[in-house]
Design an enzyme around this catalytic site. Structure first.
Site: not given
Ligand code: ADE
Length: 225
Positions: A193, A11
């Site tokens: 997801d 990230e």
């Protein structure tokens, strides 16, 4: 100066690698990378997973580095059927979903939701447009707790109880820290997801692609801040 927090290497690593004039300070077992990007000073840090890590990290950014705003970037599970994998959610607010004082008469979510800063929301949305991402950008409510959401029941609970748009594990604790310090914040999350039974399979498949989109956006935000 912006403080940029991500929970995991994927990230924040590519933002760190683009920094110039870097100084690294290790505090509370976290490496804070202070440097410049497109001529703007910024501190970028990986805080580790979960609300405690994220809150400690945010407090250090405010108290030690004196950042003027906090930005949390990373991935999240979607709780909203309109928001698909790789789309991006810019927080309107963030809520700690595992804070529960209902036995004492508080409503669920009471005093654990924190509004994001309007100027940072606008900066994020404008930067997303400028970055030319080929995904949809949503504004929405980020819900955070110390658990990966990977069952239909947990997903439905978060959607029905809090009207959450995406679930992750740090944003609301950064929002809480920002609130206590009167510091503006925004959370920007790319969807990896759907926070359901397929989440464990989707997460590793889409994590890198999703993180890449939010990093492109963050780069533009730093440049335009
Ligand atoms: N980060 C990415 N996907 C997540 C999920 N399903 N639950 C919690 N945090 C996440």
């Amino acid at each position: 100066m912006l403080g940029i927090i991500g929970a995991m290497d994927v990230e924040v690593n590519s933002i760190k690698s683009e920094l110039e004039n870097v100084e690294i300070k290790n505090i509370a077992a976290m490496d804070f990378y202070k440097g410049t990007l497109a001529g703007k000073e910024v501190v970028v840090v990986k805080c580790g997973i979960g609300k405690v890590n994220a809150a400690i990290c945010a407090q250090i950014l405010v108290s030690v580095f004196g950042v003027s705003a906090l930005v949390n970037t990373g991935v999240a599970g979607s709780l909203n059927n309109d928001i698909n994998i790789c789309d991006i959610v810019v927080s309107t607010s963030a809520l700690e979903h595992d804070m529960d004082v209902t036995p004492l008469g508080y409503a669920k979510g009471d005093q654990s939701e924190f509004k994001a800063d309007e100027n940072l929301i606008k900066l994020a949305k404008d930067s997303a447009e400028e970055a030319g991402l080929d995904v949809k950008i949503f504004e929405g409510k980020v819900v955070s707790g110390d658990q990966f959401i990977g069952t239909h029941e947990a997903k439905v609970y978060l959607r029905d109880t809090f009207n959450g748009d995406c679930a992750e594990m740090e944003g609301a604790s950064i929002a809480h820290t920002a609130y206590l310090n009167k510091t503006p914040y925004v959370v920007i999350r790319a969807i990896s997801d759907k926070a359901d039974g397929g989440a464990q399979m989707d997460y590793p498949t889409f994590e890198a692609k999703a993180a890449e989109n939010s990093i492109k956006l963050i780069n533009c935000m730093i440049k335009n801040y």
